[in-house]
Design an enzyme around this catalytic site. Sequence first.
Site, PDB file in Angstrom:
ATOM      1  CB  CYS A 239      -4.816  -1.063   4.527  1.00 26.91           C
ATOM      2  SG  CYS A 239      -4.384  -0.741   6.253  1.00 26.91           S
TER       3      CYS A 239
ATOM      4  CE  LYS B  45      -8.412   1.339   3.213  1.00 23.55           C
ATOM      5  NZ  LYS B  45      -7.365   1.700   4.189  1.00 23.55           N
TER       6      LYS B  45
ATOM      7  CD  GLU C  81      -2.359   1.268   2.837  1.00 25.51           C
ATOM      8  OE1 GLU C  81      -3.311   2.056   3.015  1.00 25.51           O
ATOM      9  OE2 GLU C  81      -1.912   0.513   3.732  1.00 25.51           O
TER      10      GLU C  81
END
Length: 540
Positions: free
Chosen positions: A396, A345, A271
């Site tokens: 994540c 995300k 990430e």
Amino acid sequence: MSSNNATRAALAVASGLAMGLAFPKFDHGLLAWVALVPLFYVIEGESMRRVFWWAYLQGFASYVVQFYWIPIPLHDFADVRMEFAIFPMFLLAGIVAINTAVAIWAGEFIARRTRIPSVITMPVAWTAVELIRTYFPIGFPWNLLGYTAYHNLGLIQFAEFTGVYGVSALIVFFNAVVYVVIARRGDSRSQAVSLSALTALMIVLVAFGAWRIRDLKNAPIAGSFKVAMVQGNIPQSLKWDPNFLSQSYKVYQDETEDAAKRGADLIVWPEAAAAFLFQPDDRYPAMLTSDAQYRTALLTLARNIGKPILFGAPALAVKNDRVAGFYNRADLVSDQGEVLAHYDKIELVPFGEYVPARALLGFFVNRIVEGMGDMIPGKEQTLFEVKGAKLGILICYESIFPDFTRREVNEGADILVNITNDAWYGESSAPYQVLAMAVMRSIETKVPMVRTANTGFSALIEPTGEITNRTPLFKRGTTIVNVSWRPVRTLYTIVGDLFAEICLVLTAIGLIVGWRWPRPATIEVAPVRSRKLATNGRPH
């Protein structure tokens, strides 16, 4: 406080501490199977109001142990003094403990007001509350009880039907039966029925787990390729420093070139490994001059090595020709140096990537994510295609959401790729906890997961939940794993949170029935010291 209340408080706290220690990195998982027993003893014969507060105390003690890592990023990266950094930990523990209080209260209330045994009402109510916590008020399914069993692979394969919620329900059921066996010595019938049901259930689940693991290993393989997990181990304190950008990029460039020589078919960076704005935007040439140079270098790197690269990078969120914030993005570059796809995300970290209810809390709470600014959630889940496989991307925090992952697999994902940066948490329990939660995603969907982290843990998680090729924390290097996928789809992939939703409906019905038509309270509660425990509201 009377000696009786002091004893109950001590038992409630001990129950909470035992449950907290069941989670990683302490990993005393067996404690979870008996941790609630002292709490069940504490609430015996207490008023419903006191049941709530005893359960709240238990939950608070448990979550303090589970969330002890929260002050670390606040102190290390937001310059908050440690004596003040602990307050958010206590605040979060206090908020999440409400879930424990509500679950225990609801299970006890239904049992007392109806003729349904607590060995049934407690697991159902607990599961219902875990489902609510997953989505409301901000969505925080961190450390659901079932995750304490992540290493008991032979037992928890049934999560492919129920999700992690079923494992949580099983653990609460086990606790309730243990309490019946220990405390209800005068009720042999209840003991026999409860213990027989638990024994039969455990035998069935263990037998199924052994068969399922063997079946998965023997299942035909639809395809496979080699994936390089590049763990750059870039210090968080330097990650967004412009003066360090050339060095951090050089780390990933060197590791990538080496991985290509070793035969990797896909190179995965963590990430935000590309600590620059990768996407082109002609509207802001002055802002993006330096970023454009690194973009060109990365595209050239992929073309020179002849391998696709999947990596994380921030991206501008531009609305009406104005910068509204940033996306936390994953990009896929082809072996020809062309951008094939990107994913933004969706599930953002509260208080890390955005501030919930900013109008109310923004004045008091600042973000701790350096260099990212206000994050904007993406709008749709995107699958990447590499070497004949469809990749479902989890950035994540997204790996802790069961249904979010399930939807990617339901759309056709053959492999899950979780890119993350856990450098915030140091060597605390947090990296261990997110790895354990990721394990359950593969068990639920029977899809392998490639997990690439900046500072670790990087690992390959097999469809059975087995963790392989796990890297050490805070060690730079690249691990190449052979990833195979199989044409297997699970019931959970198809129906989602149906089991937990049924528990929620049953709990709601139980509460309504208990409130509208309470059973007359005709049973006198004996003092706890007499060991003649009351029958109203106890597992039987």
